[in-house]
Scaffold this active site. Sequence first.
Site, PDB file in Angstrom:
ATOM      1  N   LYS A  26      -5.536  -5.104   4.512  1.00 46.47           N
ATOM      2  CA  LYS A  26      -5.523  -4.193   5.659  1.00 46.47           C
ATOM      3  C   LYS A  26      -6.697  -3.216   5.612  1.00 46.47           C
ATOM      4  O   LYS A  26      -7.384  -3.004   6.601  1.00 46.47           O
ATOM      5  CB  LYS A  26      -4.204  -3.384   5.698  1.00 46.47           C
ATOM      6  CG  LYS A  26      -2.953  -4.229   5.771  1.00 46.47           C
ATOM      7  CD  LYS A  26      -1.691  -3.374   5.878  1.00 46.47           C
ATOM      8  CE  LYS A  26      -1.409  -2.478   4.693  1.00 46.47           C
ATOM      9  NZ  LYS A  26      -1.004  -3.190   3.459  1.00 46.47           N
ATOM     10  N   ARG A  62       5.561   2.354   8.124  1.00 45.03           N
ATOM     11  CA  ARG A  62       6.155   1.543   7.070  1.00 45.03           C
ATOM     12  C   ARG A  62       7.677   1.526   7.165  1.00 45.03           C
ATOM     13  O   ARG A  62       8.328   0.862   6.348  1.00 45.03           O
ATOM     14  CB  ARG A  62       5.770   2.108   5.703  1.00 45.03           C
ATOM     15  CG  ARG A  62       4.575   1.403   5.043  1.00 45.03           C
ATOM     16  CD  ARG A  62       4.242   2.221   3.827  1.00 45.03           C
ATOM     17  NE  ARG A  62       3.654   1.525   2.726  1.00 45.03           N
ATOM     18  CZ  ARG A  62       2.329   1.566   2.451  1.00 45.03           C
ATOM     19  NH1 ARG A  62       1.492   2.145   3.258  1.00 45.03           N
ATOM     20  NH2 ARG A  62       1.877   0.979   1.365  1.00 45.03           N
ATOM     21  N   ARG A 103      -8.458  -6.032  -8.042  1.00 44.57           N
ATOM     22  CA  ARG A 103      -8.920  -4.744  -7.534  1.00 44.57           C
ATOM     23  C   ARG A 103      -8.987  -3.735  -8.687  1.00 44.57           C
ATOM     24  O   ARG A 103      -9.944  -2.988  -8.818  1.00 44.57           O
ATOM     25  CB  ARG A 103      -7.974  -4.253  -6.428  1.00 44.57           C
ATOM     26  CG  ARG A 103      -8.309  -2.883  -5.876  1.00 44.57           C
ATOM     27  CD  ARG A 103      -7.672  -2.667  -4.521  1.00 44.57           C
ATOM     28  NE  ARG A 103      -6.278  -2.275  -4.612  1.00 44.57           N
ATOM     29  CZ  ARG A 103      -5.456  -2.184  -3.572  1.00 44.57           C
ATOM     30  NH1 ARG A 103      -5.894  -2.466  -2.359  1.00 44.57           N
ATOM     31  NH2 ARG A 103      -4.206  -1.819  -3.725  1.00 44.57           N
ATOM     32  N   ARG A 126      -6.476   2.845  -9.199  1.00 40.90           N
ATOM     33  CA  ARG A 126      -5.300   3.439  -8.553  1.00 40.90           C
ATOM     34  C   ARG A 126      -4.123   3.443  -9.513  1.00 40.90           C
ATOM     35  O   ARG A 126      -3.835   2.440 -10.151  1.00 40.90           O
ATOM     36  CB  ARG A 126      -4.937   2.614  -7.307  1.00 40.90           C
ATOM     37  CG  ARG A 126      -5.731   3.007  -6.086  1.00 40.90           C
ATOM     38  CD  ARG A 126      -5.391   2.122  -4.909  1.00 40.90           C
ATOM     39  NE  ARG A 126      -3.972   2.124  -4.571  1.00 40.90           N
ATOM     40  CZ  ARG A 126      -3.509   1.693  -3.405  1.00 40.90           C
ATOM     41  NH1 ARG A 126      -4.340   1.253  -2.475  1.00 40.90           N
ATOM     42  NH2 ARG A 126      -2.225   1.698  -3.150  1.00 40.90           N
TER      43      ARG A 126
END
Length: 192
Positions: free
Chosen positions: A13, A87, A126, A138
């Site tokens: 996204k 969400r 990632r 993250r």
Amino acid sequence: MNIILLGPPGAGKGTQARFLCDERDMIQLSTGDMLREAKDSGTEMGKVVAAVMDRGDLVTDEIVIGLIREKLQGNKKGGFIFDGFPRTLAQADALGDLLAEQDEKLDHVIELQVDDDVLVKRIVNRAEEARAAGQTVRADDNEESLRVRLMAYYKQTSPLIGYYHAKGSLTSIDGLGTMDDVKADIAKVLDA
Ligand code: AMP
């Protein structure tokens, strides 16, 4: 044009939203980015959401709806791309109301479909890429949080697929192709 990019964590996204910003002068509204910013700058709200986010659970509707409300009042440029919002069904209803207040509407909801094992690989990659580039990884890009995030997606967010289908705004596309394939499929929807 205002659109939602819907899909589980790792579906692409954010990547696709950035393409749309560059090429169509749209504005990416990522509640995840806004919350990470609050967390990193240590605001009161940031402190409240930190543990919830690291665990992989959703923060309260009230907080994210507040963030979006603020942004909708600003510059609209080529329209908004909602990335990671809504969400929950309550967030979806709130978004409809907020857009209506601004005489705006939702033009498309695009669902990026991907397999769970691909998601896990993408998120692990990632994290590895960030580590290799000396960037901060993250806090929620680890296997345990990812499992919680996927469950939150299926339990709380995936009902939005039915919701937007019923409203006639949903298009589902294959999110497994290359970035360019997915980009082309999104362009087809937006230019139809
Ligand atoms: P994301 O960057 O979209 O993957 O979001 C990272 C984390 O921020 C999520 O796992 C949630 O903890 C929180 N978050 C982001 N957007 C929302 C939202 N719309 N509603 C609730 N929590 C959110």
